[in-house]
Write a protein that holds these residues in place. Structure first.
Motif, PDB file in Angstrom:
ATOM      1  N   GLY A 310      -8.736  -0.909   6.711  1.00  0.00           N
ATOM      2  CA  GLY A 310      -8.420  -0.665   5.298  1.00  0.00           C
ATOM      3  C   GLY A 310      -8.499   0.779   4.825  1.00  0.00           C
ATOM      4  N   LYS A 311      -8.734   1.680   5.763  1.00  0.00           N
ATOM      5  CA  LYS A 311      -8.858   3.086   5.407  1.00  0.00           C
ATOM      6  C   LYS A 311      -8.262   3.871   6.570  1.00  0.00           C
ATOM      7  CE  LYS A 311     -12.763   5.356   3.321  1.00  0.00           C
ATOM      8  NZ  LYS A 311     -14.209   5.346   3.351  1.00  0.00           N
ATOM      9  N   SER A 312      -7.728   5.047   6.288  1.00  0.00           N
ATOM     10  CA  SER A 312      -7.110   5.769   7.403  1.00  0.00           C
ATOM     11  C   SER A 312      -8.181   6.387   8.312  1.00  0.00           C
ATOM     12  CB  SER A 312      -6.182   6.863   6.876  1.00  0.00           C
ATOM     13  OG  SER A 312      -6.942   7.922   6.328  1.00  0.00           O
ATOM     14  N   LEU A 313      -7.801   6.587   9.564  1.00  0.00           N
ATOM     15  CA  LEU A 313      -8.693   7.238  10.530  1.00  0.00           C
ATOM     16  C   LEU A 313      -9.012   8.652  10.037  1.00  0.00           C
ATOM     17  CD1 LEU A 313     -10.174   7.318  13.249  1.00  0.00           C
ATOM     18  CD2 LEU A 313      -8.021   7.962  14.338  1.00  0.00           C
ATOM     19  N   TYR A 314      -8.002   9.324   9.491  1.00  0.00           N
ATOM     20  CA  TYR A 314      -8.149  10.696   8.999  1.00  0.00           C
ATOM     21  C   TYR A 314      -9.248  10.780   7.934  1.00  0.00           C
ATOM     22  CZ  TYR A 314      -6.527  15.370   7.539  1.00  0.00           C
ATOM     23  OH  TYR A 314      -6.441  16.714   7.263  1.00  0.00           O
ATOM     24  N   GLN A 315      -9.197   9.876   6.949  1.00  0.00           N
ATOM     25  CA  GLN A 315     -10.198   9.882   5.875  1.00  0.00           C
ATOM     26  C   GLN A 315     -11.588   9.542   6.413  1.00  0.00           C
ATOM     27  OE1 GLN A 315      -8.325   7.015   3.347  1.00  0.00           O
ATOM     28  NE2 GLN A 315      -7.348   8.548   2.053  1.00  0.00           N
ATOM     29  N   THR A 316     -11.629   8.610   7.356  1.00  0.00           N
ATOM     30  CA  THR A 316     -12.914   8.197   7.925  1.00  0.00           C
ATOM     31  C   THR A 316     -13.569   9.357   8.679  1.00  0.00           C
ATOM     32  OG1 THR A 316     -11.975   5.980   8.116  1.00  0.00           O
ATOM     33  CG2 THR A 316     -14.055   6.360   9.250  1.00  0.00           C
ATOM     34  N   ILE A 317     -12.766  10.070   9.467  1.00  0.00           N
ATOM     35  CA  ILE A 317     -13.300  11.235  10.195  1.00  0.00           C
ATOM     36  C   ILE A 317     -13.772  12.291   9.193  1.00  0.00           C
ATOM     37  CG2 ILE A 317     -12.691  13.196  11.697  1.00  0.00           C
ATOM     38  CD1 ILE A 317     -10.787  11.255  13.190  1.00  0.00           C
ATOM     39  N   ALA A 318     -12.981  12.515   8.145  1.00  0.00           N
ATOM     40  CA  ALA A 318     -13.328  13.522   7.132  1.00  0.00           C
ATOM     41  C   ALA A 318     -14.675  13.203   6.478  1.00  0.00           C
ATOM     42  CB  ALA A 318     -12.227  13.612   6.082  1.00  0.00           C
ATOM     43  N   GLU A 319     -14.966  11.919   6.299  1.00  0.00           N
ATOM     44  CA  GLU A 319     -16.226  11.522   5.659  1.00  0.00           C
ATOM     45  C   GLU A 319     -17.440  11.625   6.584  1.00  0.00           C
ATOM     46  OE1 GLU A 319     -15.942   7.574   3.945  1.00  0.00           O
ATOM     47  OE2 GLU A 319     -14.156   8.209   2.833  1.00  0.00           O
ATOM     48  N   HIS A 320     -17.213  11.467   7.879  1.00  0.00           N
ATOM     49  CA  HIS A 320     -18.356  11.360   8.804  1.00  0.00           C
ATOM     50  C   HIS A 320     -18.612  12.594   9.655  1.00  0.00           C
ATOM     51  CE1 HIS A 320     -19.338   7.073   8.158  1.00  0.00           C
ATOM     52  NE2 HIS A 320     -18.078   7.024   7.769  1.00  0.00           N
ATOM     53  N   THR A 321     -17.808  13.650   9.477  1.00  0.00           N
ATOM     54  CA  THR A 321     -18.014  14.866  10.284  1.00  0.00           C
ATOM     55  C   THR A 321     -17.944  16.075   9.343  1.00  0.00           C
ATOM     56  OG1 THR A 321     -15.628  14.977  10.684  1.00  0.00           O
ATOM     57  CG2 THR A 321     -16.952  13.872  12.363  1.00  0.00           C
ATOM     58  N   LYS A 322     -18.271  17.238   9.884  1.00  0.00           N
ATOM     59  CA  LYS A 322     -18.173  18.432   9.025  1.00  0.00           C
ATOM     60  C   LYS A 322     -17.839  19.680   9.838  1.00  0.00           C
ATOM     61  CE  LYS A 322     -23.237  19.064   8.805  1.00  0.00           C
ATOM     62  NZ  LYS A 322     -23.755  18.008   9.666  1.00  0.00           N
ATOM     63  N   CYS A 333      -6.082  14.251  15.104  1.00  0.00           N
ATOM     64  CA  CYS A 333      -5.664  13.020  14.445  1.00  0.00           C
ATOM     65  C   CYS A 333      -4.208  13.147  13.979  1.00  0.00           C
ATOM     66  CB  CYS A 333      -6.599  12.743  13.249  1.00  0.00           C
ATOM     67  SG  CYS A 333      -6.300  11.163  12.457  1.00  0.00           S
ATOM     68  N   GLY A 334      -3.838  14.345  13.578  1.00  0.00           N
ATOM     69  CA  GLY A 334      -2.434  14.630  13.333  1.00  0.00           C
ATOM     70  C   GLY A 334      -1.855  14.104  12.033  1.00  0.00           C
ATOM     71  N   GLY A 335      -2.684  13.721  11.077  1.00  0.00           N
ATOM     72  CA  GLY A 335      -2.131  13.303   9.788  1.00  0.00           C
ATOM     73  C   GLY A 335      -2.854  12.110   9.204  1.00  0.00           C
ATOM     74  N   ASP A 336      -2.673  11.952   7.911  1.00  0.00           N
ATOM     75  CA  ASP A 336      -3.305  10.849   7.181  1.00  0.00           C
ATOM     76  C   ASP A 336      -2.284   9.720   7.070  1.00  0.00           C
ATOM     77  OD1 ASP A 336      -5.012   9.387   5.665  1.00  0.00           O
ATOM     78  OD2 ASP A 336      -5.285  10.867   4.081  1.00  0.00           O
ATOM     79  N   ASP A 337      -2.746   8.478   7.076  1.00  0.00           N
ATOM     80  CA  ASP A 337      -1.805   7.354   6.966  1.00  0.00           C
ATOM     81  C   ASP A 337      -1.860   6.721   5.592  1.00  0.00           C
ATOM     82  OD1 ASP A 337      -0.843   7.234   9.782  1.00  0.00           O
ATOM     83  OD2 ASP A 337      -2.990   7.012  10.148  1.00  0.00           O
TER      84      ASP A 337
END
Length: 337
Positions: A310-322, A333-337
């Motif tokens: 239910g959430k893009s991989l891009y957003q999930t990575i953005a939330e859990h890494t820095k 990842c090459g882009g948000d879905d």
């Protein structure tokens, strides 16, 4: 477009065994290795190191292009680029960038080696790689493993594991899986489904040998039909049966196999979700999947991730890494879905 670029472009779309690929990292069309090498040299020499430039150049080029950059760098700087990167980078970013300087098979081979080196085996990593790779990928990993470490992968895997778990891994590494056939053998499908049932749920104890031979030797399309047919014999589907019949590393291996036979990209999407469930991230798993699949099927993994979580991989990575590590993974990842 030069012949080489055209050839590289075609190359990314067909991987060993003619399997179509869904890469997120594709050849940079206006590629200039000399220019990239100069940018990396400057970035390394900059006071405090310009990680951003290094990241942006190397995560947006394919492995073949990165190799050309490394050759150009060596001609310019009169030193090895990988050693220079090792000296300039550290932590999670270093792990990603050095991983990208290996081909997919070299990276997988190195990860297997790391999982069985030293005291104790990292079974989880070993299972993820050996049980999720196709026949063509495993053949290439074996060839590269021998080249890199002067040892046979089979011997190393066997020396470090034991019992039925070792037998299963060995059977997979031997890469004896049948190629998909255009002929559907309904009798064989039925026989295999019945054999799996009789070797497990139907009897007391489990005939693991039978399970290993069917799951390591049959083609993937055949097994998909076998698991469907299996439901007409067993009150449980194949995954439930595995959970009931075996435990530990063997259970995890069989489950990984079945999940990959059913939908390999969904298996990786679920692994990624699992690696980013809590506040931080299991960086080892996250890094390995992003690096090892970015030129193989990461685009499809992204689609499965969005569809099931239910959430893009891009957003999930953005939330859990820095930081730079985050930047590197988002580029791969090459882009948000």
């Amino acid at each position: 477009m030069s012949m080489v670029q055209e050839y590289l472009g075609q190359l990314t779309l067909q991987l060993g065994g003619g399997e179509p690929t869904y890469p997120t990292v594709v050849p940079e069309p206006n590629f200039d290795p000399e220019k990239d090498a100069a940018r990396i040299e400057t970035a390394i020499k900059t006071k405090g190191v310009d990680e951003q430039t290094i990241t942006d150049v190397l995560t947006k080029r394919t492995y073949n292009q990165r190799r050309e950059i490394a050759f150009a760098y060596e001609r310019r700087a009169k030193k090895d680029m990988i050693s220079a990167l090792k000296g300039a980078l550290s932590g999670s970013l270093e792990t990603v960038i050095l991983g990208l300087m290996k081909s997919t098979a070299q990276y997988d081979a190195s990860e297997i080696k790391a999982s069985i080196k030293g005291l104790g085996t990292d079974e989880e990593s070993l299972i993820e790689i050996v049980c999720s790779r196709s026949n063509a990928e495993l053949m290439e990993i074996k060839r590269v493993y021998k080249e890199l470490f002067k040892k046979d992968l089979e011997k190393d895997v066997c020396g470090d594991t034991s019992g039925d778990f070792a037998k299963l891994l060995l059977a997979l590494v031997e890469a004896k899986r049948a190629e998909p056939s255009s002929v559907i053998d309904y009798q064989k499908i039925d026989e295999d489904a019945r054999a799996l049932f009789e070797a497990g749920v139907k009897r007391k104890g489990t005939d693991v040998k039978c399970w290993i031979s069917i799951m390591s030797e049959r083609s993937v399309p055949h097994l998909q039909k076998v698991f469907e047919r299996y439901k007409s014999y067993s009150p449980y589907d194949m995954q439930e049966s595995i959970r009931k019949e075996v435990k530990g590393d063997l259970e995890m291996s069989f489950l990984t196999l079945v999940q990959c036979f059913e939908n390999r990209q969904l298996y990786f999407a679920n692994r990624l979700q699992d690696a980013m469930k809590s506040k931080g991230a299991k960086e080892k798993v996250l890094t390995r999947i992003m690096v090892s699949r970015c030129e193989v099927d990461l685009k499809k993994i992204r689609q499965e991730f969005k569809a099931h979580h239910g959430k893009s991989l891009y957003q999930t990575i953005a939330e859990h890494t820095k930081g730079d590590y985050q930047r590197a993974l988002l580029n791969l990842c090459g882009g948000d879905d």
